[in-house]
Design a protein around this motif. Structure first.
Motif, PDB file in Angstrom:
ATOM      1  N   GLY A 184       6.432  -3.686   4.708  1.00 45.55           N
ATOM      2  CA  GLY A 184       6.847  -3.220   3.116  1.00 45.55           C
ATOM      3  C   GLY A 184       6.992  -1.760   3.387  1.00 45.55           C
ATOM      4  N   HIS A 185       6.675  -1.110   4.410  1.00 47.78           N
ATOM      5  CA  HIS A 185       7.038   0.418   4.333  1.00 47.78           C
ATOM      6  C   HIS A 185       8.497   0.444   4.895  1.00 47.78           C
ATOM      7  N   ALA A 186       9.173   1.621   4.558  1.00 47.41           N
ATOM      8  CA  ALA A 186      10.489   1.801   4.892  1.00 47.41           C
ATOM      9  C   ALA A 186      10.538   2.923   5.972  1.00 47.41           C
ATOM     10  N   GLY A 187       9.309   3.310   6.465  1.00 49.24           N
ATOM     11  CA  GLY A 187       9.394   4.423   7.569  1.00 49.24           C
ATOM     12  C   GLY A 187       8.237   4.062   8.522  1.00 49.24           C
ATOM     13  N   GLU A 188       8.063   4.972   9.560  1.00 54.24           N
ATOM     14  CA  GLU A 188       7.304   4.617  10.584  1.00 54.24           C
ATOM     15  C   GLU A 188       5.713   4.898   9.836  1.00 54.24           C
ATOM     16  N   ILE A 189       4.934   3.851  10.485  1.00 55.06           N
ATOM     17  CA  ILE A 189       3.316   3.977  10.264  1.00 55.06           C
ATOM     18  C   ILE A 189       2.796   4.737  11.292  1.00 55.06           C
ATOM     19  N   ILE A 190       2.133   5.738  10.660  1.00 48.02           N
ATOM     20  CA  ILE A 190       1.386   6.522  12.003  1.00 48.02           C
ATOM     21  C   ILE A 190       0.076   6.718  11.508  1.00 48.02           C
ATOM     22  N   THR A 191      -0.674   5.915  10.369  1.00 53.45           N
ATOM     23  CA  THR A 191      -2.039   6.133  10.532  1.00 53.45           C
ATOM     24  C   THR A 191      -2.482   4.867   9.875  1.00 53.45           C
ATOM     25  N   LEU A 192      -3.618   4.412  10.042  1.00 47.36           N
ATOM     26  CA  LEU A 192      -4.231   3.034   9.683  1.00 47.36           C
ATOM     27  C   LEU A 192      -5.647   3.085   9.695  1.00 47.36           C
ATOM     28  N   HIS A 193      -6.496   2.507   8.710  1.00 51.29           N
ATOM     29  CA  HIS A 193      -7.951   2.512   8.414  1.00 51.29           C
ATOM     30  C   HIS A 193      -8.281   1.146   7.788  1.00 51.29           C
ATOM     31  N   TYR A 194      -9.217   0.692   8.212  1.00 52.09           N
ATOM     32  CA  TYR A 194      -9.949  -0.535   7.732  1.00 52.09           C
ATOM     33  C   TYR A 194     -11.085   0.091   6.678  1.00 52.09           C
ATOM     34  N   ASN A 195     -11.451  -0.510   5.718  1.00 49.26           N
ATOM     35  CA  ASN A 195     -12.580  -0.174   4.844  1.00 49.26           C
ATOM     36  C   ASN A 195     -13.882  -0.488   5.414  1.00 49.26           C
ATOM     37  N   ASN A 196     -15.056  -0.520   4.717  1.00 51.23           N
ATOM     38  CA  ASN A 196     -16.244  -0.837   5.573  1.00 51.23           C
ATOM     39  C   ASN A 196     -16.441  -2.032   5.810  1.00 51.23           C
ATOM     40  N   ASP A 197     -16.046  -3.275   5.044  1.00 50.48           N
ATOM     41  CA  ASP A 197     -16.204  -4.393   5.283  1.00 50.48           C
ATOM     42  C   ASP A 197     -15.172  -5.146   5.995  1.00 50.48           C
ATOM     43  N   GLY A 198     -13.952  -4.548   6.273  1.00 50.52           N
ATOM     44  CA  GLY A 198     -12.790  -4.922   7.029  1.00 50.52           C
ATOM     45  C   GLY A 198     -11.944  -6.030   6.064  1.00 50.52           C
TER      46      GLY A 198
ATOM     47  N   GLU B 164     -10.165  -4.869   3.804  1.00 48.55           N
ATOM     48  CA  GLU B 164      -8.924  -3.988   3.138  1.00 48.55           C
ATOM     49  C   GLU B 164      -8.268  -3.128   4.435  1.00 48.55           C
ATOM     50  N   ILE B 165      -7.212  -2.798   4.488  1.00 45.71           N
ATOM     51  CA  ILE B 165      -6.621  -1.976   5.144  1.00 45.71           C
ATOM     52  C   ILE B 165      -5.641  -1.029   4.693  1.00 45.71           C
ATOM     53  N   ILE B 166      -5.663   0.443   4.700  1.00 40.63           N
ATOM     54  CA  ILE B 166      -4.649   1.221   3.975  1.00 40.63           C
ATOM     55  C   ILE B 166      -3.608   1.593   5.330  1.00 40.63           C
ATOM     56  N   THR B 167      -2.606   1.976   4.935  1.00 37.54           N
ATOM     57  CA  THR B 167      -1.567   2.510   6.050  1.00 37.54           C
ATOM     58  C   THR B 167      -0.877   3.644   5.243  1.00 37.54           C
ATOM     59  N   GLY B 168      -0.695   4.677   6.056  1.00 33.21           N
ATOM     60  CA  GLY B 168       0.166   5.900   5.786  1.00 33.21           C
ATOM     61  C   GLY B 168       1.503   5.784   6.415  1.00 33.21           C
ATOM     62  N   SER B 169       2.380   5.996   6.067  1.00 36.25           N
ATOM     63  CA  SER B 169       3.739   6.077   6.564  1.00 36.25           C
ATOM     64  C   SER B 169       4.673   7.313   6.390  1.00 36.25           C
ATOM     65  N   LEU B 170       5.601   7.541   7.057  1.00 36.26           N
ATOM     66  CA  LEU B 170       6.684   8.600   6.887  1.00 36.26           C
ATOM     67  C   LEU B 170       7.430   8.483   5.520  1.00 36.26           C
ATOM     68  N   ASP B 171       7.436   7.114   5.072  1.00 38.32           N
ATOM     69  CA  ASP B 171       8.177   7.126   3.812  1.00 38.32           C
ATOM     70  C   ASP B 171       7.506   7.658   2.769  1.00 38.32           C
ATOM     71  N   GLY B 172       6.185   8.282   2.912  1.00 44.54           N
ATOM     72  CA  GLY B 172       5.576   9.001   1.901  1.00 44.54           C
ATOM     73  C   GLY B 172       4.796   8.123   1.051  1.00 44.54           C
ATOM     74  N   ILE B 173       4.633   6.823   1.624  1.00 45.56           N
ATOM     75  CA  ILE B 173       3.698   6.197   0.699  1.00 45.56           C
ATOM     76  C   ILE B 173       2.455   5.723   1.535  1.00 45.56           C
ATOM     77  N   ILE B 174       1.350   5.316   0.860  1.00 44.12           N
ATOM     78  CA  ILE B 174       0.347   5.019   1.467  1.00 44.12           C
ATOM     79  C   ILE B 174      -0.012   3.291   0.822  1.00 44.12           C
ATOM     80  N   SER B 175      -0.186   2.224   1.604  1.00 41.47           N
ATOM     81  CA  SER B 175      -0.152   0.982   1.248  1.00 41.47           C
ATOM     82  C   SER B 175      -1.398   0.328   1.290  1.00 41.47           C
ATOM     83  N   VAL B 176      -2.009  -0.196   0.464  1.00 44.96           N
ATOM     84  CA  VAL B 176      -3.126  -1.056   0.483  1.00 44.96           C
ATOM     85  C   VAL B 176      -3.137  -2.515   0.672  1.00 44.96           C
ATOM     86  N   TRP B 177      -3.761  -3.044   1.683  1.00 39.30           N
ATOM     87  CA  TRP B 177      -3.582  -4.365   2.135  1.00 39.30           C
ATOM     88  C   TRP B 177      -4.818  -5.332   2.119  1.00 39.30           C
ATOM     89  N   ASP B 178      -4.548  -6.430   1.733  1.00 42.58           N
ATOM     90  CA  ASP B 178      -5.538  -7.509   1.953  1.00 42.58           C
ATOM     91  C   ASP B 178      -5.620  -7.933   3.174  1.00 42.58           C
TER      92      ASP B 178
END
Length: 416
Positions: free
Chosen positions: A217-231, A233-247
């Motif tokens: 879904g991102h239009a640019g490079e993903i350069i950071t990624l984190h799980y939430n505490n229970d695993g 959910e994941i957030i990804t940060g991209s050079l497209d300027g967007i943070i995505s939240v994933w199940d």
């Protein structure tokens, strides 16, 4: 139910009850974020007992003793000064990243020489060299708290898991079309997630190496990624300027955090995952409500790209650092006001982290130094000199007794 033992979590403060129920060992963690030097420990112990049937009169003295030990550690406000303990002449090529194990007895270094090395902190000796990647090893991490496995991500488009005792490669993860720049264990430790320059993240089964799915879904490079505490959910940060939240179970993107006007340099959850913070090349940081997926505040003040950020262990303060040579501390518990401006570096600051007790902030800079700052005053209390080139990474051990700094000069310095 039968209580087996108490386990302490120092940062942020909490106590875990390990007990037997139905033939199974279970653990319940009680957060004690308001623990202070003024807390009446016996009153706190009575409050805990009133809500936890597994705690009986027989173990009350042990509970009080454990809480007193926790209070002493957490409420130590002394400003530790560090000395240069060891210089690790790590790899011939420049380093990429460093990481401690849970106990702070070993650290990892990734390098452009295509290896990851494991070091003994006390002796300064190289314990293992993890060889097998065909290009730069960029991301390195232990599966804390057990620390029996190591995860590496490489510019060769793959990630690998290794035994931290023998150095044997246990499994490889393949499928990306470009460099893997971030790799993380899930909190349940049965999966890993990777982020890549190919603008996707992937989830893999830890044991088999099989791909669970791709987060697209991102239009640019993903350069950071984190799980939430229970695993879940994941957030990804991209050079497209967007943070995505994933199940992470359905592999669906559940939300997109839009508002930055430049690439994301980092994003992270706070302690209870109620907040997400993001730093951007647009000279700002933002704080988001992770439940409503809305922006709570845009943190203004930096005059250049914001390169990194870090929450304190209670998730109530945020540190940001910038190419403008400054670091800033923000209250994110409600007011979102700037608390301190940390000035002293004369080149861009690349990394920032809080000490485990939250009293100090550590920064690393292209001016060849790292600096320790008092959170209360904002003053620099120590400059960590010794590197001959850019210091691009820094980290505290879990207890805060040790610091590691990593430099473009191909060395790590251990400070104690």
């Amino acid at each position: 139910m039968r209580l087996l033992k108490f386990l302490l979590r120092y940062f942020p403060p909490g106590i875990a009850l390990e007990y037997m129920q139905g033939g199974h060992v279970k653990t319940k963690i009680i957060d004690l974020l308001d623990l202070s030097a003024q807390t009446d420990i016996r009153d706190l112990a009575e409050t805990i007992r009133a809500s936890e049937p597994v705690i009986t009169d027989r173990v009350m003295d042990q509970l009080v003793e454990s809480l007193q030990k926790l209070q002493k550690k957490v409420c130590d406000t002394s400003m530790k000064r560090y000395y240069k303990y060891k210089t690790l002449k790590t790899q011939l090529c420049p380093l990429t990243n460093v990481a401690f194990d849970k106990l702070g007895t070993r650290c990892l270094t990734g390098s452009y020489d295509r290896t990851c090395k494991v070091w003994d902190i006390d002796s300064g000796k190289e314990l293992l060299t993890l060889e097998g990647h065909k290009s730069v090893v960029y991301s390195v991490t232990f599966n804390n708290p057990t620390s029996d496995k190591i995860l590496t991500g490489s510019f060769d488009k793959t990630a690998s898991v290794w035994c931290s005792q023998t150095g044997h490669c246990l499994v490889n993860f393949e499928g990306h079309d470009a460099e893997v720049v971030v790799a993380k264990f899930s909190p349940t430790q049965n999966k890993v997630a990777t982020g890549s320059i190919d603008a996707t993240a992937k989830i893999f089964y830890l044991n088999s190496g099989d791909e669970v799915g791709t987060l697209e879904g991102h239009a640019g490079e993903i350069i950071t990624l984190h799980y939430n505490n229970d695993g879940n959910e994941i957030i990804t940060g991209s050079l497209d300027g967007i943070i995505s939240v994933w199940d992470s179970r359905t592999l669906q993107r559940t939300s997109v955090l839009i508002g930055h006007r430049g690439g994301i340099s980092n994003c992270s959850y706070n302690f209870d995952c109620s907040l997400i913070a993001s730093s951007s090349l647009d000279n700002t940081a933002k704080v988001w409500d992770s439940r409503m997926n809305s922006c709570l505040s845009t943190l203004l003040g930096h005059d250049d790209e914001v390169l990194d950020l870090a929450f304190d262990n209670k998730g109530q303060k945020l540190a940001t650092v910038s190419s403008d040579t400054t670091a800033r501390i923000w209250d994110v518990s409600g007011s979102f006001q700037q608390l301190n401006l940390l000035e002293g570096h004369n080149e861009e600051i690349s990394k920032v982290c809080f000490s485990p007790n939250g009293n100090q902030v550590l920064t690393s800079s292209l001016d060849k130094t790292a600096r320790l700052w008092s959170l209360e005053s904002g003053n620099c209390i120590q400059t960590l000199d010794g590197h001959t080139d850019d210091v691009f990474s820094c980290a505290f051990s879990y207890s805060g007794d040790t610091i590691v700094t990593a430099s473009k000069d191909s060395t790590c310095i251990i400070w104690r």
